[in-house]
Design a protein around this motif. Structure first.
Motif, short mmCIF file in Angstrom:
data_model
loop_
_atom_site.label_atom_id
_atom_site.label_comp_id
_atom_site.label_asym_id
_atom_site.label_seq_id
_atom_site.Cartn_x
_atom_site.Cartn_y
_atom_site.Cartn_z
N MET A 107 12.01 -8.60 18.94
CA MET A 107 13.02 -7.94 18.14
C MET A 107 14.08 -7.35 19.04
O MET A 107 13.79 -6.84 20.11
CB MET A 107 12.42 -6.78 17.37
CG MET A 107 11.90 -7.02 16.00
SD MET A 107 13.01 -7.66 14.81
CE MET A 107 12.15 -7.12 13.40
N GLY A 108 15.29 -7.42 18.58
CA GLY A 108 16.39 -6.87 19.35
C GLY A 108 17.42 -6.24 18.43
O GLY A 108 17.26 -6.20 17.21
N MET A 109 18.49 -5.76 19.01
CA MET A 109 19.56 -5.10 18.27
C MET A 109 20.77 -6.02 18.19
O MET A 109 21.17 -6.60 19.20
CB MET A 109 19.95 -3.81 18.98
CG MET A 109 21.06 -3.04 18.31
SD MET A 109 20.66 -2.37 16.67
CE MET A 109 19.37 -1.21 17.08
N VAL A 110 21.35 -6.14 17.00
CA VAL A 110 22.59 -6.90 16.83
C VAL A 110 23.71 -6.05 17.44
O VAL A 110 23.84 -4.86 17.14
CB VAL A 110 22.86 -7.21 15.34
CG1 VAL A 110 24.21 -7.90 15.18
CG2 VAL A 110 21.75 -8.07 14.77
N MET A 111 24.49 -6.69 18.31
CA MET A 111 25.55 -6.02 19.04
C MET A 111 26.89 -6.67 18.74
O MET A 111 26.95 -7.87 18.42
CB MET A 111 25.29 -6.13 20.54
CG MET A 111 23.93 -5.66 21.00
SD MET A 111 23.71 -3.90 20.92
CE MET A 111 24.69 -3.37 22.30
N VAL A 112 27.96 -5.89 18.83
CA VAL A 112 29.33 -6.40 18.73
C VAL A 112 30.15 -5.76 19.84
O VAL A 112 29.73 -4.76 20.44
CB VAL A 112 29.97 -6.12 17.35
CG1 VAL A 112 29.27 -6.90 16.25
CG2 VAL A 112 30.00 -4.65 17.04
N LYS A 113 31.30 -6.32 20.10
CA LYS A 113 32.17 -5.78 21.15
C LYS A 113 33.21 -4.87 20.53
O LYS A 113 33.89 -5.24 19.56
CB LYS A 113 32.84 -6.93 21.90
CG LYS A 113 33.64 -6.47 23.09
CD LYS A 113 34.04 -7.63 23.97
CE LYS A 113 35.36 -8.18 23.56
NZ LYS A 113 35.92 -9.14 24.52
N CYS A 114 33.36 -3.68 21.10
CA CYS A 114 34.41 -2.75 20.67
C CYS A 114 35.75 -3.35 21.07
O CYS A 114 35.98 -3.61 22.25
CB CYS A 114 34.21 -1.39 21.34
SG CYS A 114 35.61 -0.25 21.09
N PRO A 115 36.65 -3.57 20.11
CA PRO A 115 37.95 -4.17 20.46
C PRO A 115 38.84 -3.22 21.26
O PRO A 115 39.76 -3.66 21.93
CB PRO A 115 38.57 -4.51 19.10
CG PRO A 115 37.87 -3.65 18.12
CD PRO A 115 36.51 -3.38 18.67
N GLN A 116 38.56 -1.93 21.22
CA GLN A 116 39.37 -0.96 21.97
C GLN A 116 38.97 -0.88 23.44
O GLN A 116 39.82 -0.78 24.31
CB GLN A 116 39.22 0.44 21.33
CG GLN A 116 39.63 0.51 19.89
CD GLN A 116 41.11 0.24 19.70
OE1 GLN A 116 41.94 0.63 20.51
NE2 GLN A 116 41.45 -0.44 18.63
N THR A 117 37.64 -0.90 23.70
CA THR A 117 37.15 -0.69 25.06
C THR A 117 36.52 -1.92 25.69
O THR A 117 36.35 -1.98 26.90
CB THR A 117 36.08 0.42 25.08
OG1 THR A 117 34.93 -0.02 24.36
CG2 THR A 117 36.63 1.72 24.49
#
Length: 70
Positions: free
Chosen positions: A1-11
């Motif tokens: 099991m893992g965590m769904v991640m996204v990229k912050c468009p600001q940083t």
């Protein structure tokens, strides 16, 4: 099991969405749209599933596929 991640468009930093799953299950899900509150820039970011990835803990002997973010 893992965590769904996204990229912050600001940083450009990876941020957790609060969704726990494994890569195989996440890959089988229908395309969806969601929002996540960014703890870095304190803004709500809208994202599609195709922009996200699952960050799973390392499993000895298991290699990441070429398309997986490092």
């Amino acid at each position: 099991m893992g965590m769904v991640m996204v990229k912050c468009p600001q940083t450009g930093h990876a941020i957790p969405t609060g969704i726990k799953t494994d890569r195989e299950s996440f890959g089988r899900r229908a395309v969806f749209f969601s929002r996540t509150r960014c703890p870095i820039c304190r803004t709500d970011h809208a994202w599609f599933a195709r922009e996200a990835w699952v960050d799973e803990p390392s499993i000895p002997g298991r290699r990441r596929s070429a398309g997986s973010p490092a």
